[in-house]
Write a protein that holds these residues in place. Structure first.
Motif, PDB file in Angstrom:
ATOM      1  N   ASP A 132      26.883  37.302  35.262  1.00 25.24           N
ATOM      2  CA  ASP A 132      26.764  38.616  35.906  1.00 25.24           C
ATOM      3  C   ASP A 132      25.724  38.482  37.017  1.00 25.24           C
ATOM      4  OD1 ASP A 132      27.032  41.284  36.344  1.00 25.24           O
ATOM      5  OD2 ASP A 132      26.102  41.957  34.485  1.00 25.24           O
ATOM      6  N   CYS A 133      26.015  37.567  37.954  1.00 27.41           N
ATOM      7  CA  CYS A 133      24.979  37.119  38.894  1.00 27.41           C
ATOM      8  C   CYS A 133      25.083  37.749  40.269  1.00 27.41           C
ATOM      9  CB  CYS A 133      25.031  35.620  39.071  1.00 27.41           C
ATOM     10  SG  CYS A 133      25.301  34.698  37.591  1.00 27.41           S
ATOM     11  N   GLY A 134      25.593  38.976  40.367  1.00 28.57           N
ATOM     12  CA  GLY A 134      25.527  39.676  41.645  1.00 28.57           C
ATOM     13  C   GLY A 134      24.088  40.130  41.878  1.00 28.57           C
ATOM     14  N   ALA A 135      23.875  40.952  42.904  1.00 29.48           N
ATOM     15  CA  ALA A 135      22.505  41.407  43.211  1.00 29.48           C
ATOM     16  C   ALA A 135      21.904  42.157  42.027  1.00 29.48           C
ATOM     17  CB  ALA A 135      22.534  42.283  44.451  1.00 29.48           C
ATOM     18  N   ALA A 136      22.753  42.889  41.279  1.00 29.01           N
ATOM     19  CA  ALA A 136      22.275  43.600  40.083  1.00 29.01           C
ATOM     20  C   ALA A 136      23.331  43.436  38.998  1.00 29.01           C
ATOM     21  CB  ALA A 136      22.078  45.081  40.391  1.00 29.01           C
ATOM     22  N   PRO A 137      22.913  43.366  37.728  1.00 27.85           N
ATOM     23  CA  PRO A 137      23.914  43.232  36.657  1.00 27.85           C
ATOM     24  C   PRO A 137      24.833  44.463  36.613  1.00 27.85           C
ATOM     25  CG  PRO A 137      21.674  42.862  35.825  1.00 27.85           C
ATOM     26  CD  PRO A 137      21.543  43.379  37.215  1.00 27.85           C
ATOM     27  N   VAL A 138      26.112  44.231  36.392  1.00 28.25           N
ATOM     28  CA  VAL A 138      27.081  45.333  36.273  1.00 28.25           C
ATOM     29  C   VAL A 138      27.824  45.285  34.940  1.00 28.25           C
ATOM     30  CG1 VAL A 138      27.509  45.731  38.738  1.00 28.25           C
ATOM     31  CG2 VAL A 138      28.780  43.943  37.551  1.00 28.25           C
ATOM     32  N   MET A 139      27.533  44.263  34.123  1.00 28.08           N
ATOM     33  CA  MET A 139      28.316  44.092  32.890  1.00 28.08           C
ATOM     34  C   MET A 139      27.441  44.164  31.636  1.00 28.08           C
ATOM     35  SD  MET A 139      31.273  41.382  34.007  1.00 28.08           S
ATOM     36  CE  MET A 139      30.307  39.949  34.288  1.00 28.08           C
ATOM     37  N   THR A 140      26.366  44.948  31.701  1.00 26.29           N
ATOM     38  CA  THR A 140      25.464  44.988  30.535  1.00 26.29           C
ATOM     39  C   THR A 140      26.148  45.616  29.312  1.00 26.29           C
ATOM     40  OG1 THR A 140      24.529  46.978  31.498  1.00 26.29           O
ATOM     41  CG2 THR A 140      23.252  44.974  31.757  1.00 26.29           C
ATOM     42  N   ASP A 141      27.213  46.382  29.526  1.00 22.67           N
ATOM     43  CA  ASP A 141      27.940  46.974  28.394  1.00 22.67           C
ATOM     44  C   ASP A 141      28.959  46.012  27.786  1.00 22.67           C
ATOM     45  OD1 ASP A 141      26.603  49.339  28.462  1.00 22.67           O
ATOM     46  OD2 ASP A 141      28.121  50.413  29.625  1.00 22.67           O
ATOM     47  N   VAL A 142      29.137  44.865  28.392  1.00 21.17           N
ATOM     48  CA  VAL A 142      30.139  43.913  27.890  1.00 21.17           C
ATOM     49  C   VAL A 142      29.417  42.879  27.014  1.00 21.17           C
ATOM     50  CG1 VAL A 142      31.949  42.281  28.531  1.00 21.17           C
ATOM     51  CG2 VAL A 142      31.459  44.241  30.011  1.00 21.17           C
ATOM     52  N   GLN A 143      29.909  42.718  25.785  1.00 19.14           N
ATOM     53  CA  GLN A 143      29.231  41.835  24.831  1.00 19.14           C
ATOM     54  C   GLN A 143      29.355  40.362  25.203  1.00 19.14           C
ATOM     55  OE1 GLN A 143      30.489  42.010  20.774  1.00 19.14           O
ATOM     56  NE2 GLN A 143      28.541  42.841  20.102  1.00 19.14           N
ATOM     57  N   ALA A 144      28.251  39.655  25.070  1.00 18.84           N
ATOM     58  CA  ALA A 144      28.256  38.192  25.221  1.00 18.84           C
ATOM     59  C   ALA A 144      26.999  37.672  24.544  1.00 18.84           C
ATOM     60  CB  ALA A 144      28.266  37.795  26.686  1.00 18.84           C
ATOM     61  N   ASP A 145      26.929  36.375  24.333  1.00 18.87           N
ATOM     62  CA  ASP A 145      25.777  35.796  23.638  1.00 18.87           C
ATOM     63  C   ASP A 145      24.769  35.196  24.601  1.00 18.87           C
ATOM     64  OD1 ASP A 145      26.653  35.892  20.616  1.00 18.87           O
ATOM     65  OD2 ASP A 145      28.406  35.482  21.831  1.00 18.87           O
ATOM     66  N   ILE A 146      25.273  34.645  25.694  1.00 13.58           N
ATOM     67  CA  ILE A 146      24.396  34.033  26.694  1.00 13.58           C
ATOM     68  C   ILE A 146      24.792  34.585  28.055  1.00 13.58           C
ATOM     69  CG2 ILE A 146      23.811  31.852  27.823  1.00 13.58           C
ATOM     70  CD1 ILE A 146      24.022  30.484  25.131  1.00 13.58           C
ATOM     71  N   ARG A 147      23.803  35.040  28.810  1.00 20.43           N
ATOM     72  CA  ARG A 147      24.092  35.727  30.063  1.00 20.43           C
ATOM     73  C   ARG A 147      23.324  35.083  31.214  1.00 20.43           C
ATOM     74  NH1 ARG A 147      25.765  40.903  27.746  1.00 20.43           N
ATOM     75  NH2 ARG A 147      26.273  41.521  29.858  1.00 20.43           N
ATOM     76  N   PHE A 148      23.972  35.000  32.363  1.00 20.69           N
ATOM     77  CA  PHE A 148      23.282  34.679  33.610  1.00 20.69           C
ATOM     78  C   PHE A 148      23.218  35.948  34.437  1.00 20.69           C
ATOM     79  CE2 PHE A 148      24.696  30.339  32.592  1.00 20.69           C
ATOM     80  CZ  PHE A 148      23.505  29.651  32.807  1.00 20.69           C
ATOM     81  N   GLU A 149      22.005  36.250  34.914  1.00 21.11           N
ATOM     82  CA  GLU A 149      21.799  37.424  35.778  1.00 21.11           C
ATOM     83  C   GLU A 149      20.802  37.038  36.861  1.00 21.11           C
ATOM     84  OE1 GLU A 149      20.455  39.662  32.496  1.00 21.11           O
ATOM     85  OE2 GLU A 149      22.404  40.557  32.055  1.00 21.11           O
ATOM     86  N   ARG A 150      20.468  37.975  37.723  1.00 25.18           N
ATOM     87  CA  ARG A 150      19.450  37.706  38.739  1.00 25.18           C
ATOM     88  C   ARG A 150      18.306  38.696  38.599  1.00 25.18           C
ATOM     89  NH1 ARG A 150      20.734  33.715  42.051  1.00 25.18           N
ATOM     90  NH2 ARG A 150      22.954  33.198  42.087  1.00 25.18           N
ATOM     91  N   ALA A 151      17.093  38.197  38.877  1.00 27.09           N
ATOM     92  CA  ALA A 151      15.934  39.089  38.951  1.00 27.09           C
ATOM     93  C   ALA A 151      16.012  39.856  40.268  1.00 27.09           C
ATOM     94  CB  ALA A 151      14.656  38.258  38.882  1.00 27.09           C
ATOM     95  N   ALA A 152      15.145  40.853  40.436  1.00 25.96           N
ATOM     96  CA  ALA A 152      15.175  41.666  41.664  1.00 25.96           C
ATOM     97  C   ALA A 152      14.961  40.803  42.910  1.00 25.96           C
ATOM     98  CB  ALA A 152      14.112  42.761  41.571  1.00 25.96           C
ATOM     99  N   ASP A 153      14.227  39.676  42.778  1.00 24.23           N
ATOM    100  CA  ASP A 153      13.999  38.817  43.952  1.00 24.23           C
ATOM    101  C   ASP A 153      15.101  37.755  44.112  1.00 24.23           C
ATOM    102  OD1 ASP A 153      13.536  36.988  41.951  1.00 24.23           O
ATOM    103  OD2 ASP A 153      11.485  36.492  42.546  1.00 24.23           O
ATOM    104  N   GLY A 154      16.154  37.848  43.314  1.00 27.55           N
ATOM    105  CA  GLY A 154      17.289  36.928  43.457  1.00 27.55           C
ATOM    106  C   GLY A 154      17.208  35.700  42.565  1.00 27.55           C
TER     107      GLY A 154
END
Ligand code: SF4
Length: 378
Positions: A132-154
């Motif tokens: 979920d590595c766009g500028a902000a996470p959009v899939m926090t409601d979707v279940q998973a065990d390990i997630r990739f996301e970005r901090a506010a600074d990218g």
């Protein structure tokens, strides 16, 4: 519990028997389908299934109505389209959901993770990854065990489900770091009798250490997108995630597709909203707030039909309210709470307000044969 727990996830090579035949679940690699792959799915759904395709809440494409006789030629055709894994183990392991708003970096990471998973230790059947590595996470409601996301600074973050913070990782090291986190999950006792989820382990206060230690918060999450034109293309929805083969074929002719976990499809590069049968392009359509599983007769576990009732109630759904009609208390169509949930039971429809299909219902059960109006419930 009024439903059967399968304990395994159906796939393409291991389809699930249902009331309308076998359900063949295809996992588009990195959540993408080329025009050729999408039209190939549409074609085999017509030829070897009953022409009904469903988009699952895990960004998979399900072909319904396949028979034991047509399964083999269907798989053979899909294999030519590079949509079938080498075996059931590889298919099960490739449980990766990629944001439809991915850029080239995210797709590189998805491919690296997919390759790395080939050497992964055995994980529970439902263990999954989200990119979920766009500028902000959009899939926090979707279940998973390990997630990739970005901090506010990218900064790219690797986050274990259940942890609020993630560990910073470089793109080059990200796939191996995800596997190391999966290994930690196994060694920390995350699996009991073949089952287990990362969030359950984290809830016991277990935490990864060293380079995997959670340290940085992801950027604030954005809400689930609605149909419309976005930077990557045109996002369209389908009532209850159901799409007929002709419509998928017509959509495939417009460009490559990205499958989302919101029962929507993004047509890459399209700058106008397509107008095809069964497609929802109006972001205010109340059907977007109505969820219903397959129900009877197509699901063998269902205690009653679902979608016609959901459709008729949705047309008068008060603004902002959500509706879920479920064929049993498993609640496959919508794992989250809804303002109103109706669950088919052998005695009639049970009513749950502000809850999930698995929650305890109100005592009064309503008859499914009586005409209902949504105003009865709000
Ligand atoms: S929730 Fe619906 S689709 Fe899922 S098992 Fe129950 S009846 Fe079947």
């Amino acid at each position: 519990m009024s439903f059967k727990v399968q304990g395994w996830c159906p796939g393409a090579l291991r389809p699930m028997a249902s009331g309308d035949g076998l359900v063949v679940r295809v996992r588009p690699p990195s959540g993408r389908l080329t025009e050729r792959q999408a039209s190939g799915i549409a074609e085999v759904a017509q030829r070897y299934g009953n022409g009904v395709i469903e988009l699952s809440g895990r960004a998979n494409v399900q072909i319904r109505g396949v028979t034991p006789e047509t399964h083999a030629p269907l798989i053979s055709t899909l294999r030519k389209h590079d949509l079938i894994d080498a075996d059931v183990a590889a298919e099960t392991r490739r449980n990766i959901i990629v944001t439809p708003f991915a850029d080239a970096r995210t797709y590189r990471l998805a491919e690296a993770l997919q390759r790395a998973l080939g050497d992964a230790p055995e994980l529970p059947g439902k263990f999954g990854f989200i990119l979920d590595c766009g500028a902000a996470p959009v899939m926090t409601d979707v279940q998973a065990d390990i997630r990739f996301e970005r901090a506010a600074d990218g900064t790219l973050l690797l986050r274990a489900a259940g942890c609020d913070l993630g560990a910073p990782v470089t793109e080059a090291a990200a796939a191996e770091a995800a596997l190391a986190l999966a290994q930690w999950f196994l060694e920390a006792g995350g699996v009991t009798e073949g089952r287990g989820r990362m969030a359950q382990l984290i809830a016991t206060s277990a935490r990864p250490e060293g380079q995997l230690a959670p340290a940085i918060a992801p950027a604030p999450a954005q809400s689930q997108p609605l149909p419309g034109i976005v930077k990557q293309g045109a996002l369209v929805a389908f009532a209850f995630g159901q799409i007929d083969a002709d419509t998928l074929g017509a959509l495939a002719a417009l460009g490559p597709l990205r499958v989302t976990p919101w029962r929507m499809i993004l047509t890459e590069g399209l700058t106008w909203m397509p107008n095809l049968p069964g497609l929802i392009s109006d972001p205010t359509d109340p059907l977007l707030r109505a969820h219903a599983c397959t129900g009877a007769p197509a699901c063998l576990q269902a205690h009653g039909p679902t979608r016609d009732l959901a459709r008729s109630l949705a047309s008068h759904l008060p603004e902002g309210k959500t509706l879920h009609v479920s064929g049993c208390s498993k609640g496959c169509a919508w794992p989250l709470p809804a303002d109103l949930t109706l669950v088919a039971t052998p005695a009639g429809l049970s009513v749950i307000r502000d809850g999930r299909a698995s929650d305890t219902p109100e005592t009064a059960v309503i008859s499914p044969s009586e005409p209902r109006h949504i105003s009865e419930f709000f």
